[in-house]
Design an enzyme around this catalytic site. Structure first.
Site, PDB file in Angstrom:
ATOM      1  N   ASP A 164      45.195  42.703  38.596  1.00  0.00           N
ATOM      2  CA  ASP A 164      43.842  43.245  38.538  1.00  0.00           C
ATOM      3  C   ASP A 164      43.644  44.124  39.791  1.00  0.00           C
ATOM      4  O   ASP A 164      44.441  44.027  40.737  1.00  0.00           O
ATOM      5  CB  ASP A 164      42.859  42.069  38.524  1.00  0.00           C
ATOM      6  CG  ASP A 164      41.437  42.506  38.737  1.00  0.00           C
ATOM      7  OD1 ASP A 164      40.997  43.439  38.038  1.00  0.00           O
ATOM      8  OD2 ASP A 164      40.761  41.916  39.600  1.00  0.00           O
ATOM      9  N   ASP A 181      39.946  45.401  41.264  1.00  0.00           N
ATOM     10  CA  ASP A 181      38.746  45.027  42.033  1.00  0.00           C
ATOM     11  C   ASP A 181      38.802  43.558  42.441  1.00  0.00           C
ATOM     12  O   ASP A 181      38.907  42.666  41.585  1.00  0.00           O
ATOM     13  CB  ASP A 181      37.486  45.254  41.198  1.00  0.00           C
ATOM     14  CG  ASP A 181      37.147  46.724  41.055  1.00  0.00           C
ATOM     15  OD1 ASP A 181      37.074  47.405  42.096  1.00  0.00           O
ATOM     16  OD2 ASP A 181      36.960  47.173  39.917  1.00  0.00           O
TER      17      ASP A 181
HETATM   18  C1  XBP Z   1      35.686  44.732  37.907  1.00  0.00           C
HETATM   19  C2  XBP Z   1      34.535  45.334  37.224  1.00  0.00           C
HETATM   20  C3  XBP Z   1      34.290  46.749  37.374  1.00  0.00           C
HETATM   21  C4  XBP Z   1      33.706  47.257  38.650  1.00  0.00           C
HETATM   22  C5  XBP Z   1      33.049  48.586  38.384  1.00  0.00           C
HETATM   23  O1  XBP Z   1      36.269  43.745  37.059  1.00  0.00           O
HETATM   24  O2  XBP Z   1      33.831  44.683  36.501  1.00  0.00           O
HETATM   25  O3  XBP Z   1      33.339  47.022  36.409  1.00  0.00           O
HETATM   26  O4  XBP Z   1      32.765  46.352  39.187  1.00  0.00           O
HETATM   27  O5  XBP Z   1      33.934  49.530  37.879  1.00  0.00           O
HETATM   28  P1  XBP Z   1      37.842  43.428  37.102  1.00  0.00           P
HETATM   29  P2  XBP Z   1      33.413  50.666  36.862  1.00  0.00           P
HETATM   30  O6  XBP Z   1      38.233  43.290  38.537  1.00  0.00           O
HETATM   31  O7  XBP Z   1      37.970  42.123  36.360  1.00  0.00           O
HETATM   32  O8  XBP Z   1      38.582  44.545  36.411  1.00  0.00           O
HETATM   33  O9  XBP Z   1      32.049  51.089  37.326  1.00  0.00           O
HETATM   34  O10 XBP Z   1      34.436  51.776  36.950  1.00  0.00           O
HETATM   35  O11 XBP Z   1      33.345  50.048  35.487  1.00  0.00           O
HETATM   36 MG    MG Z   2      38.724  41.632  39.686  1.00  0.00          MG
END
Ligand code: XBP
Ligand code: MG
Length: 228
Positions: A8, A10
Site C-alpha cells: 500500500d 498512504d
Molecule cells: C488511502 C486513501 C486515499 C487518500 C487520498 O487509502 O484512502 O484516498 O487518503 O487519496 P489506502 P486520493 O492507503 O488504503 O490506499 O484523494 O487520491 O483518493
Molecule cells: Mg494505507
C-alpha cells in the site's frame, strides 16, 4: 515460496495523511470558498471512507449540501493539484526502514508491486521522489479499479499483472480497509499500523509489526510469515 510483495502507499510507505492529504483537502475548501476545515481528529474519523473523492462526497452529504457528489468531483481536482505540489516540494520521507526493506527485496529478486486507492496523478510523483531506484513490477492505483479498498479489486489486479497466485504473495498495509482488501483477495497481509491507525484491531492479519526496521521484521524477512 514468496514470489511478490505488494505494498500500500498512504500510511504504509510514508505518513502522507495528516500533513499531506488533509492539508490539501483544507486548501481546496478555502480555494472554493467553503467554510469547512478538517482538523487532525476529524480527518481520522473520515479515513474510514477510502478514496479522496468519496471521502469528500460523504462529508458534504453529512453537511447537507445539495449535490455532494458533484461538489466532491470539483473539490477533489483542486485537492489533487495541491497534494501533488506538496509531494514535489514538501517534507516527505519514507517510513523508517522502508527503503532498506524495498532494496533488500530488489536485491533478492522478489518483485515488488503497489496497490493503492490513491490517484495515479500523485502516486507516480511520490514513487519517483522516494523510490526512484526501485523498479516496481506493477503499480495499481485508484484510477485502475472500479471499486476502492476494502474491495479486493486493486490487489486482484496487482496479482494478475504480476502473474502470481494470491498464496505466493504478501501484502503490506497500515489500515483496516487495506487489510480487508488484501485478505479478501486471499493474500497474507502484514500490518504496520500508521499514526492514524495505532491500537486499532487488525483481524486476520498474519502479523502486526511495530515498524519496518530490521529488528521489527521476522527473522526470515517477509518470507517468514508463510506457513508453507
Ligand atoms: C488511502 C486513501 C486515499 C487518500 C487520498 O487509502 O484512502 O484516498 O487518503 O487519496 P489506502 P486520493 O492507503 O488504503 O490506499 O484523494 O487520491 O483518493
Ligand atoms: Mg494505507
Amino acid at each position: 515460496p514468496l514470489r511478490a510483495v505488494i505494498f500500500d502507499v498512504d500510511g504504509t510507505l510514508a505518513e502522507t495523511e495528516r500533513d499531506g492529504h488533509r492539508q490539501a483537502f483544507n486548501q481546496a475548501f478555502r480555494d472554493h470558498g467553503l467554510p469547512f476545515h478538517w482538523d487532525v481528529a476529524e480527518y481520522g474519523r473520515l479515513l474510514a471512507v477510502t478514496g479522496g473523492r468519496y471521502r469528500l462526497a460523504w462529508y458534504l452529504a453529512e453537511q447537507g449540501l445539495s449535490d455532494p457528489a458533484g461538489a466532491a468531483r470539483v473539490l477533489h481536482r483542486t485537492k489533487t493539484a495541491h497534494f501533488a505540489a506538496w509531494l514535489r516540494a514538501g517534507p516527505l520521507f519514507p517510513r523508517p526502514g522502508v527503503h532498506e526493506l524495498l532494496a533488500g527485496l530488489r536485491d533478492s529478486g522478489v518483485p515488488v508491486a503497489i496497490a493503492t486507492t490513491g490517484r495515479r496523478e500523485w502516486v507516480s510523483i511520490l514513487l519517483k521522489r522516494l523510490f526512484d531506484d526501485i523498479g516496481f513490477a506493477a503499480v495499481v492505483t485508484g484510477d485502475d479499479v472500479a471499486e476502492l479498498k476494502p474491495d479486493p479489486e486493486a490487489y486482484l489486479r496487482a496479482l494478475s499483472r504480476l502473474d502470481v497466485e494470491a498464496r505466493e504473495a504478501v501484502a503490506v498495509e497500515d489500515s483496516p480497509p487495506g487489510l480487508a482488501a488484501a485478505t479478501a483477495a486471499g493474500i497474507t497481509c502484514l500490518v504496520v499500523a500508521s499514526e492514524y491507525h495505532l491500537d486499532m484491531p487488525f483481524p486476520g492479519a498474519a502479523a502486526v509489526l511495530p515498524g519496518f526496521l530490521a529488528t521489527d521484521l521476522p527473522d526470515a524477512g517477509l518470507s517468514g510469515v508463510f506457513a508453507d
